[in-house]
Design a protein around this motif. Sequence first.
Motif, PDB file in Angstrom:
ATOM      1  N   GLU A 323       0.851  -1.180   0.000  1.00 19.69           N
ATOM      2  CA  GLU A 323       0.000   0.000   0.000  1.00 19.69           C
ATOM      3  C   GLU A 323       0.893   1.238   0.000  1.00 19.69           C
ATOM      4  O   GLU A 323       1.648   1.447   0.938  1.00 19.69           O
ATOM      5  CB  GLU A 323      -0.891  -0.033   1.243  1.00 19.69           C
ATOM      6  CG  GLU A 323      -1.651   1.234   1.485  1.00 19.69           C
ATOM      7  CD  GLU A 323      -2.421   1.651   0.281  1.00 19.69           C
ATOM      8  OE1 GLU A 323      -2.006   2.630  -0.349  1.00 19.69           O
ATOM      9  OE2 GLU A 323      -3.419   0.999  -0.043  1.00 19.69           O
ATOM     10  N   MET A 324       0.804   2.038  -1.053  1.00 19.48           N
ATOM     11  CA  MET A 324       1.739   3.147  -1.216  1.00 19.48           C
ATOM     12  C   MET A 324       1.100   4.522  -1.011  1.00 19.48           C
ATOM     13  O   MET A 324       1.717   5.538  -1.312  1.00 19.48           O
ATOM     14  CB  MET A 324       2.352   3.090  -2.620  1.00 19.48           C
ATOM     15  CG  MET A 324       3.293   1.926  -2.827  1.00 19.48           C
ATOM     16  SD  MET A 324       4.775   2.112  -1.808  1.00 19.48           S
ATOM     17  CE  MET A 324       5.594   0.561  -2.127  1.00 19.48           C
ATOM     18  N   LEU A 325      -0.130   4.580  -0.515  1.00 22.16           N
ATOM     19  CA  LEU A 325      -0.814   5.866  -0.434  1.00 22.16           C
ATOM     20  C   LEU A 325      -0.083   6.841   0.488  1.00 22.16           C
ATOM     21  O   LEU A 325       0.057   8.024   0.170  1.00 22.16           O
ATOM     22  CB  LEU A 325      -2.256   5.659   0.040  1.00 22.16           C
ATOM     23  CG  LEU A 325      -3.109   6.927   0.157  1.00 22.16           C
ATOM     24  CD1 LEU A 325      -3.124   7.691  -1.155  1.00 22.16           C
ATOM     25  CD2 LEU A 325      -4.527   6.572   0.580  1.00 22.16           C
ATOM     26  N   LEU A 326       0.382   6.381   1.645  1.00 23.68           N
ATOM     27  CA  LEU A 326       1.083   7.274   2.571  1.00 23.68           C
ATOM     28  C   LEU A 326       2.364   7.806   1.938  1.00 23.68           C
ATOM     29  O   LEU A 326       2.659   9.011   2.017  1.00 23.68           O
ATOM     30  CB  LEU A 326       1.383   6.532   3.880  1.00 23.68           C
ATOM     31  CG  LEU A 326       2.154   7.319   4.950  1.00 23.68           C
ATOM     32  CD1 LEU A 326       1.439   8.617   5.304  1.00 23.68           C
ATOM     33  CD2 LEU A 326       2.369   6.458   6.204  1.00 23.68           C
ATOM     34  N   ALA A 327       3.126   6.928   1.297  1.00 24.43           N
ATOM     35  CA  ALA A 327       4.357   7.369   0.628  1.00 24.43           C
ATOM     36  C   ALA A 327       4.045   8.369  -0.489  1.00 24.43           C
ATOM     37  O   ALA A 327       4.762   9.367  -0.667  1.00 24.43           O
ATOM     38  CB  ALA A 327       5.108   6.161   0.075  1.00 24.43           C
ATOM     39  N   LYS A 328       2.964   8.115  -1.229  1.00 24.62           N
ATOM     40  CA  LYS A 328       2.595   9.029  -2.316  1.00 24.62           C
ATOM     41  C   LYS A 328       2.249  10.410  -1.780  1.00 24.62           C
ATOM     42  O   LYS A 328       2.636  11.436  -2.345  1.00 24.62           O
ATOM     43  CB  LYS A 328       1.408   8.456  -3.096  1.00 24.62           C
ATOM     44  CG  LYS A 328       1.751   7.239  -3.944  1.00 24.62           C
ATOM     45  CD  LYS A 328       0.537   6.636  -4.595  1.00 24.62           C
ATOM     46  CE  LYS A 328       0.072   7.466  -5.771  1.00 24.62           C
ATOM     47  NZ  LYS A 328      -0.953   6.742  -6.563  1.00 24.62           N
ATOM     48  N   LYS A 329       1.518  10.454  -0.657  1.00 28.57           N
ATOM     49  CA  LYS A 329       1.144  11.740  -0.077  1.00 28.57           C
ATOM     50  C   LYS A 329       2.371  12.491   0.440  1.00 28.57           C
ATOM     51  O   LYS A 329       2.475  13.716   0.284  1.00 28.57           O
ATOM     52  CB  LYS A 329       0.135  11.515   1.058  1.00 28.57           C
ATOM     53  CG  LYS A 329      -1.301  11.323   0.593  1.00 28.57           C
ATOM     54  CD  LYS A 329      -2.220  11.094   1.772  1.00 28.57           C
ATOM     55  CE  LYS A 329      -3.677  11.257   1.366  1.00 28.57           C
ATOM     56  NZ  LYS A 329      -4.056  12.662   1.143  1.00 28.57           N
ATOM     57  N   LEU A 330       3.288  11.754   1.050  1.00 30.02           N
ATOM     58  CA  LEU A 330       4.500  12.402   1.543  1.00 30.02           C
ATOM     59  C   LEU A 330       5.369  12.906   0.398  1.00 30.02           C
ATOM     60  O   LEU A 330       5.990  13.971   0.501  1.00 30.02           O
ATOM     61  CB  LEU A 330       5.269  11.436   2.445  1.00 30.02           C
ATOM     62  CG  LEU A 330       4.641  11.235   3.838  1.00 30.02           C
ATOM     63  CD1 LEU A 330       5.278  10.049   4.560  1.00 30.02           C
ATOM     64  CD2 LEU A 330       4.777  12.506   4.688  1.00 30.02           C
TER      65      LEU A 330
END
Length: 382
Positions: A323-330
């Motif tokens: 799940e890459m959503l947190l990395a994408k937001k950062l």
Amino acid sequence: MTGDLEHGSELAARTALNIYMDFAREFSVDSALELLRKARSAGWHSIDNKVCQAICRLSSRFQAEDIDELELTLRDNMSDTTSLIVVLWVLFMNDSINSIHERRNRLITRIITEIPDHDIRELPLITPSMNDTEFWQECLSLWVAQVRVWRNNPAVLGNAAQFASFCDYNTSAEWFLQCKRVDPTNPAWPHQLGLLYLREQNRRGVPTDHEVLSAMAISELEQALSLSKHADDKPAVEIDLMTALFDNRRFAEARSHANSLIRECHINPDPWQRGLSVFNSNTILGLMSLAEGDAAKAKDHLLASVTPPDEQIYYFFPPRVFEMLLAKKLLKNGEFASVRSFLILCSKASDPDSSIFSKWIREIDQGLTPDLGSHLYKDSSG
């Protein structure tokens, strides 16, 4: 090693399977099949996931032309589910070949008609290709006939409901509800029903439908969690409940479950489940921290999501399911250094053959913004 499964403890069985997973190429196919048959028939709940992983690993050693002999053994004995799953895996991976596609469809039909109460957990293996609408309807009709005969058999009902969940929401919901009536203490049924409601919620475009279905889904997942007795069952249910609460902006409850999963992850005997608990919980906590304006805490959770919290072994999944959503937001917030450190940890925790993390790290080093791929969660953090 097979003696460990026949006469030993669950710990001995898990050790034997770990050895097979580490040295899969060293075992003959016959030895591996014997090991996995005994593991599957031992009836130890805590090694089920490990057996499934080992069967998948064994299947990768076959080509389509190599399974003729194995398929012959199924002509008179469909109860050999270990061989059956190996054959299904190979057929599934080669389904684009017309002759293989036809063989796979024939085998799916036999499974529905001859062993409708099967214990094949790898659901994609026994569902038709998505564009094969005529065969979908044929299979659904076969399941309807089986349910008429086995109306009070939860194994048959559950398999039928799982199949229908791909193509007929109302029928699937009806059959899962019947599962709950005939097998009321089994957490699998409210768990699956909750996931069905969530998929239907995502499919529909009407806000009022979303509210009703999300409330129904969360209620079912809460019931499933209360019924979960096994330490290796509970995290999967709690992860789905946490995610549903987060998606529906019930952040305080989602945070409570995330902290619970991290606090109790060491109890789970399966290192894959431990890894899932750590990764998903920290992802949710990080997204909520970011929504609250605390980027520093969000970065901490990003790194913690792929960092073992204690001395036990934790397995993290390869990039196709990260799940890459947190990395994408950062990344969007300009936190390139933190995301780079996260990707380095991912590369160490993942499949050594994977090059995607190296590619993303290289792009960051070149001043580019990598596309980290699609995500599993809806963006509910604002």
